[in-house]
Design an enzyme around this catalytic site. Structure first.
Site, PDB file in Angstrom:
ATOM      1  N   TYR A 268      -1.728  -1.013  10.255  1.00 13.82           N
ATOM      2  CA  TYR A 268      -1.844  -1.296   8.819  1.00 13.82           C
ATOM      3  C   TYR A 268      -0.598  -0.814   8.077  1.00 13.82           C
ATOM      4  CZ  TYR A 268      -3.717  -1.094   4.034  1.00 13.82           C
ATOM      5  OH  TYR A 268      -3.909  -1.254   2.686  1.00 13.82           O
TER       6      TYR A 268
ATOM      7  N   SER B 294       0.854  -1.208   0.000  1.00 13.78           N
ATOM      8  CA  SER B 294       0.000   0.000   0.000  1.00 13.78           C
ATOM      9  C   SER B 294       0.881   1.246   0.000  1.00 13.78           C
ATOM     10  CB  SER B 294      -0.866   0.007   1.253  1.00 13.78           C
ATOM     11  OG  SER B 294      -1.513   1.262   1.401  1.00 13.78           O
TER      12      SER B 294
HETATM   13  N1  LIG Z   1      -8.695  -0.296  -1.714  1.00 13.11           N
HETATM   14  C1  LIG Z   1      -7.611   0.442  -1.586  1.00 13.11           C
HETATM   15  O1  LIG Z   1      -7.643   1.656  -1.765  1.00 13.11           O
HETATM   16  C2  LIG Z   1      -6.286  -0.189  -1.203  1.00 13.11           C
HETATM   17  C3  LIG Z   1      -5.159   0.641  -1.140  1.00 13.11           C
HETATM   18  C4  LIG Z   1      -3.924   0.084  -0.822  1.00 13.11           C
HETATM   19  C5  LIG Z   1      -3.809  -1.270  -0.589  1.00 13.11           C
HETATM   20  N2  LIG Z   1      -4.930  -2.065  -0.652  1.00 13.11           N
HETATM   21  C6  LIG Z   1      -4.739  -3.496  -0.372  1.00 13.11           C
HETATM   22  O2  LIG Z   1      -5.347  -4.258  -1.395  1.00 13.11           O
HETATM   23  C7  LIG Z   1      -5.766  -5.517  -0.869  1.00 13.11           C
HETATM   24  C8  LIG Z   1      -7.218  -5.754  -1.232  1.00 13.11           C
HETATM   25  O3  LIG Z   1      -7.957  -4.675  -0.694  1.00 13.11           O
HETATM   26  P1  LIG Z   1      -9.473  -4.347  -1.137  1.00 13.11           P
HETATM   27  O4  LIG Z   1      -9.598  -2.879  -1.102  1.00 13.11           O
HETATM   28  O5  LIG Z   1      -9.841  -5.104  -2.358  1.00 13.11           O
HETATM   29  O6  LIG Z   1     -10.213  -4.914   0.173  1.00 13.11           O
HETATM   30  P2  LIG Z   1     -11.674  -5.488   0.401  1.00 13.11           P
HETATM   31  O7  LIG Z   1     -12.614  -5.020  -0.664  1.00 13.11           O
HETATM   32  O8  LIG Z   1     -11.973  -5.174   1.818  1.00 13.11           O
HETATM   33  O9  LIG Z   1     -11.444  -7.073   0.217  1.00 13.11           O
HETATM   34  C9  LIG Z   1     -10.646  -7.761   1.128  1.00 13.11           C
HETATM   35  C10 LIG Z   1     -10.614  -9.230   0.754  1.00 13.11           C
HETATM   36  O10 LIG Z   1      -9.818  -9.924   1.734  1.00 13.11           O
HETATM   37  C11 LIG Z   1     -10.588 -10.991   2.324  1.00 13.11           C
HETATM   38  N3  LIG Z   1     -10.247 -11.091   3.734  1.00 13.11           N
HETATM   39  C12 LIG Z   1     -10.317 -10.115   4.668  1.00 13.11           C
HETATM   40  N4  LIG Z   1      -9.944 -10.572   5.868  1.00 13.11           N
HETATM   41  C13 LIG Z   1      -9.634 -11.898   5.686  1.00 13.11           C
HETATM   42  C14 LIG Z   1      -9.181 -12.930   6.557  1.00 13.11           C
HETATM   43  N5  LIG Z   1      -8.999 -12.705   7.876  1.00 13.11           N
HETATM   44  N6  LIG Z   1      -8.949 -14.164   6.045  1.00 13.11           N
HETATM   45  C15 LIG Z   1      -9.151 -14.405   4.724  1.00 13.11           C
HETATM   46  N7  LIG Z   1      -9.572 -13.460   3.848  1.00 13.11           N
HETATM   47  C16 LIG Z   1      -9.812 -12.217   4.328  1.00 13.11           C
HETATM   48  C17 LIG Z   1     -12.049 -10.551   2.126  1.00 13.11           C
HETATM   49  O11 LIG Z   1     -12.945 -11.656   2.069  1.00 13.11           O
HETATM   50  P3  LIG Z   1     -13.811 -12.133   3.355  1.00 13.11           P
HETATM   51  O12 LIG Z   1     -14.446 -10.894   3.928  1.00 13.11           O
HETATM   52  O13 LIG Z   1     -14.771 -13.121   2.802  1.00 13.11           O
HETATM   53  O14 LIG Z   1     -12.834 -12.773   4.280  1.00 13.11           O
HETATM   54  C18 LIG Z   1     -11.989  -9.866   0.763  1.00 13.11           C
HETATM   55  O15 LIG Z   1     -12.091 -10.813  -0.268  1.00 13.11           O
HETATM   56  C19 LIG Z   1      -5.511  -5.439   0.655  1.00 13.11           C
HETATM   57  O16 LIG Z   1      -4.321  -6.090   0.972  1.00 13.11           O
HETATM   58  C20 LIG Z   1      -5.398  -3.951   0.916  1.00 13.11           C
HETATM   59  O17 LIG Z   1      -4.615  -3.675   2.051  1.00 13.11           O
HETATM   60  C21 LIG Z   1      -6.152  -1.564  -0.951  1.00 13.11           C
END
Ligand SMILES: NC(=O)c1ccc[n+]([C@@H]2O[C@H](COP(=O)([O-])OP(=O)(O)OC[C@H]3O[C@@H](n4cnc5c(N)ncnc54)[C@H](OP(=O)(O)O)[C@@H]3O)[C@@H](O)[C@H]2O)c1
Length: 278
Positions: free
Chosen positions: A189, A175
């Site tokens: 985080y 991130s």
């Molecule tokens: N969105 C952004 O702006 C952003 C920016 C920088 C980095 N990121 C990174 O990108 C990645 C994906 O983020 P996103 O925005 O797509 O997040 P999201 O929409 O919240 O999706 C998170 C995913 O992770 C799974 N998950 C969460 N906790 C879990 C656990 N304890 N065990 C297994 N699976 C788990 C969730 O499925 P379940 O709920 O079914 O478990 C979901 O499929 C993350 O690593 C995040 O830190 C995102």
């Protein structure tokens, strides 16, 4: 430069007008004597992971997914989704040996071409504010580090043989918050993502002699459930491209890093943030 995107490699010889469903592409790959590639993708149920699974599936890859919720066949229309989905909490490190054993069982001796450590958690206060280094509880530090850092370490270690057999690659999702204080992302985080970026460097060094490439992508503000409601008003005006990114724009970079087009790229952390880091 070919990224093996749909319509390029696997489906090049299909007649015009052929329906391009996943099974058609996969069958075509088998008929050509080419092996179907497999990706293990954590957090494929929504957001960035969901877009990534769709893109790889459209390119003919087999998707093995992992998340806490059960597989949703209506939202996730990729082949063998139910059978290839592991429902488990990756923040519980005691579950990881079972997860690795189940993934191996599903692979049944087949190589693993890509491991994408995407599942992550970014806890906020009940009012949506940033959890600082003064206010974050021990329980939260542990939960965040177990999911965002320890799970990727254990999966990379546990699936080393399968990745080596494929000359595969690993992509860790870090991130922009890993390299600067962020208005919404908390201390646990941010430091877990900084550690994941360091882990990417260490793994890239240690796995390179075995033909496994290891890279990271560092998204900025991507439109998913994780994004804070105040992002548009407070952050977008300072992003050079003046908008948030889409999960699909992140998925394409992950696909590139897992493809032969990136065959000499390892140990990199690619920013995907519309210029926010400038
Ligand atoms: N969105 C952004 O702006 C952003 C920016 C920088 C980095 N990121 C990174 O990108 C990645 C994906 O983020 P996103 O925005 O797509 O997040 P999201 O929409 O919240 O999706 C998170 C995913 O992770 C799974 N998950 C969460 N906790 C879990 C656990 N304890 N065990 C297994 N699976 C788990 C969730 O499925 P379940 O709920 O079914 O478990 C979901 O499929 C993350 O690593 C995040 O830190 C995102």
């Amino acid at each position: 430069m070919s990224l093996e995107l749909p319509n390029e490699n696997l489906i090049r010889d299909l007649p015009p007008g052929t329906h391009l469903g996943c099974s058609v592409r996969a069958d075509k790959a088998h008929a050509d004597g080419r092996q179907q590639k497999t990706i293990l993708l954590t957090g494929a149920s929504r957001g960035i992971g969901h877009a990534t699974a769709k893109l790889f599936s459209d390119a003919g890859w087999r998707i093995i997914s992992c998340a806490r919720q059960p597989f949703d066949g209506e939202r996730c229309p990729w082949e063998a989704g139910h059978e290839d989905h592991l429902q488990m909490d990756l923040s519980d490190h005691r579950m990881l040996p079972r997860a690795i054993a189940e993934i191996r069982e599903r692979l049944a001796g087949a190589p693993l071409h890509a491991l994408v450590n995407n599942a992550g958690v970014s806890p906020k206060t009940p009012t949506g504010d940033r959890m600082t280094s003064l206010t974050t509880s021990t329980e939260t530090w542990m939960r965040v580090f177990h999911l965002n850092l320890v799970a990727p370490i254990l999966l990379a270690q546990g699936l080393f043989d399968e990745l080596r057999a494929a000359s595969g690659s690993i992509v860790n999702v870090t991130s922009i918050a890993g390299s600067r204080v962020h208005p919404f992302a908390g201390s646990a985080y941010a430091t877990s993502k900084a550690a994941l970026a360091s882990l990417t460097r260490e793994l890239a060094h240690d796995y390179a002699p075995y033909g496994i490439r290891v890279n990271a992508i560092a998204p900025g503000e991507i439109k998913t459930d994780m994004l804070s409601p105040d992002t548009e008003a407070r952050l977008v005006p300072s992003i050079p491209l003046r908008r948030v990114g889409t999960p699909d724009e992140v998925a394409k970079v992950i696909f590139f890093l897992c493809s032969d087009a990136a065959s000499y790229v390892t140990g990199a952390e690619v920013p995907i943030n519309g210029g926010q880091h400038l």
